[in-house]
Write an enzyme that holds these catalytic residues in place. Structure first.
Site, mmCIF file in Angstrom:
data_model
loop_
_atom_site.group_PDB
_atom_site.id
_atom_site.type_symbol
_atom_site.label_atom_id
_atom_site.label_comp_id
_atom_site.label_asym_id
_atom_site.label_seq_id
_atom_site.Cartn_x
_atom_site.Cartn_y
_atom_site.Cartn_z
ATOM 1 N N ASP B 12 0.854 -1.187 0.000
ATOM 2 C CA ASP B 12 0.000 0.000 0.000
ATOM 3 C C ASP B 12 0.891 1.240 0.000
ATOM 4 O O ASP B 12 1.768 1.366 0.849
ATOM 5 C CB ASP B 12 -0.880 0.021 1.261
ATOM 6 N N ASP B 131 -13.690 -6.070 -4.456
ATOM 7 C CA ASP B 131 -13.771 -6.184 -2.998
ATOM 8 C C ASP B 131 -15.126 -6.803 -2.666
ATOM 9 O O ASP B 131 -16.145 -6.111 -2.651
ATOM 10 C CB ASP B 131 -13.653 -4.798 -2.340
#
Lengths: 205, 260
Positions: B12, B131
């Site tokens: 990330d 997701d």
């Protein structure tokens, strides 16, 4: 020299070649492409789009003149596929550069693209796979050449050394044919094995 | 099956810096994505994913620089996602040295984005990131799984399995399937979700979310994953990429040997 005709991630190919000692120019300039010690023809995406891009920069003429003079050319991925006679995508046939007989068609496999690190079967006389024939290389493609016979074509004369891979069926993973060399996989994305292969290629002429 | 199961660490990145702590010894700069990418390459990672979680669009240019610096020294495939909203965003990332670009929320709000990107750059570089979670109370889909946005906080009511099918029909060349139920739990991948998607789509499938132990990876592959992705377990040094590959190999799956 890397032929820039608007296809894909050229930066990785450039840096990988530099890593193994080449001095690399990225350009579509006709004269410099003819003059360079070696020419790399990259290619991702559709066969038709790549052919169009290559013809727009007179890449066909560049490759032809280079090969007549015995000067190295390396095709990568779709840059390899366009060297065959024909590409068929979604039922439409597009004429390729025709250095080898064979039709580039969709692979018959349950999962496409063929994406990831795969093994291949390189013949013992392969120069580019010296020391790395047992390694895995990074492939990402849905189309390939499955023909058995790539020999006896008028443009290249001598019979090619062919390396095979398997995904669903056997397909051509690499071809070495005098000054004309091509890989279906991406050596510039194949880690140390890919760098070793590029080094072998640089030292093969 | 000779194609190796890919083991993929995910980083990330916020404003050019790696967010979650990374527990590698001897790092010059533990926050530099390019340096970490090099370390993971050496550690045997088969691919890398950078997820840009930068909030402000002004900082997105920083990501291009990160991608450039990474592509200059790492010669394995790199997927970049986060904040990609247009074919031009794709173009910039690919030119910077990304091999694949992942789409998530933007593909839901603008479904043509998948097809436009696939036509212009080829399906091989279009990754649809989903997701997914089991439908909470008040939400219902045919498969029982729905797509979420905003890191799992927002419900869309879209059937996750159907979305995967539509995405591949529109030209996505790979699915990155994140289980929002399993994510962060370290109790293993959501095997049912993986199997359901695998049963319907014919592009490579990356399973993500829930890896907590070495024993978690083989069941995800058995359920149908072609690649496994994890973040914190690698970053915090709980186990290494090589150990995951060893565990997969012990279960009979092909992996790329780590030579270094």
């Amino acid at each position: 020299m890397l032929l820039d005709y608007g296809s894909g991630n050229l930066r990785s190919a450039q840096r990988a070649l530099e890593r193994v000692g080449a001095s690399v120019t990225v350009t579509a300039d006709f004269e410099s492409a003819l003059d360079a010690d070696a020419l790399v023809v990259p290619g991702v995406g559709a066969f038709a789009a790549c052919m169009r891009g290559i013809l727009e920069v007179r890449g066909d003429e560049i490759i032809d003149r280079r090969l007549k003079g015995g000067r190295p050319v390396l095709g990568i991925c779709v840059g390899m596929q366009v060297l065959f006679s024909e590409g068929v995508e979604h039922g439409t046939a597009v004429t390729g550069l025709g250095y080898w007989p064979g039709v580039v068609e969709q692979l018959a496999a349950p999962i496409l693209p063929h994406m990831g690190w795969d093994t291949l079967r390189a013949p013992v006389d392969s120069k580019i796979f010296a020391e790395v024939a047992g390694e895995r290389f990074y492939f990402v493609h849905s189309y390939g050449v499955v023909s058995e016979d790539l020999t006896g074509h008028e443009k290249t004369g001598q019979p090619p050394t062919v390396t095979w891979g398997t995904h669903g069926a056997d397909f051509v993973a690499a071809v070495e044919n005098g000054p004309l060399v091509a890989t279906q996989f991406h050596p510039e994305k194949s880690g140390d094995a890919g760098l070793a292969l590029l080094r072998n290629w640089l030292h093969s002429w | 099956m000779s194609l190796a199961i890919r083991v993929i660490p995910c980083l990330d990145v916020d404003a050019g810096r790696v967010v979650k702590g990374v527990n590698f010894t001897g790092l010059r700069d533990a926050g530099d994505p390019a340096e970490l990418a090099t370390r993971y390459d050496t550690a045997g990672a088969d691919e890398l994913v950078f997820l840009d979680i930068t909030a402000s669009s002004g900082d997105r240019k920083t990501m291009l620089d990160v991608v450039r610096r990474t592509a200059d020294c790492v010669f394995i495939p790199l997927t970049v996602g986060g904040g990609v909203r247009s074919p031009d965003d794709f173009d910039r990332l690919l030119r910077a040295g990304a091999d694949k670009v992942s789409l998530n929320t933007a593909a839901i709000t603008d479904r043509d984005l998948i097809s436009e990107a696939a036509e212009r750059f080829g399906s091989q570089c279009v990754v649809l990131s989903i997701d997914a979670r089991r439908c909470p109370a008040g939400v219902s889909t045919e498969s029982g799984f729905e797509v979420t946005t905003h890191g799992g906080r927002r419900s869309t009511g879209i059937d996750a399995i159907k979305w995967a099918v539509e995405g591949t029909k529109r030209g996505a060349g790979e699915i990155l399937l994140n289980s929002m139920d399993a994510d962060g739990t370290k109790s293993g991948f959501d095997l049912e979700l993986i199997a359901r998607v695998r049963g319907e789509v014919h592009v490579p499938l990356i399973a993500s979310g829930g890896a907590g132990s070495l024993a978690d990876f083989a069941p995800a592959v058995r359920a149908g994953a072609d690649a496994v992705l994890a973040a914190s377990v690698f970053h915090f040094g709980e186990f290494t990429v090589t150990e995951v590959k060893q565990a997969l190999a012990n279960s009979g799956f092909p992996v790329r040997a780590t030579s270094r």
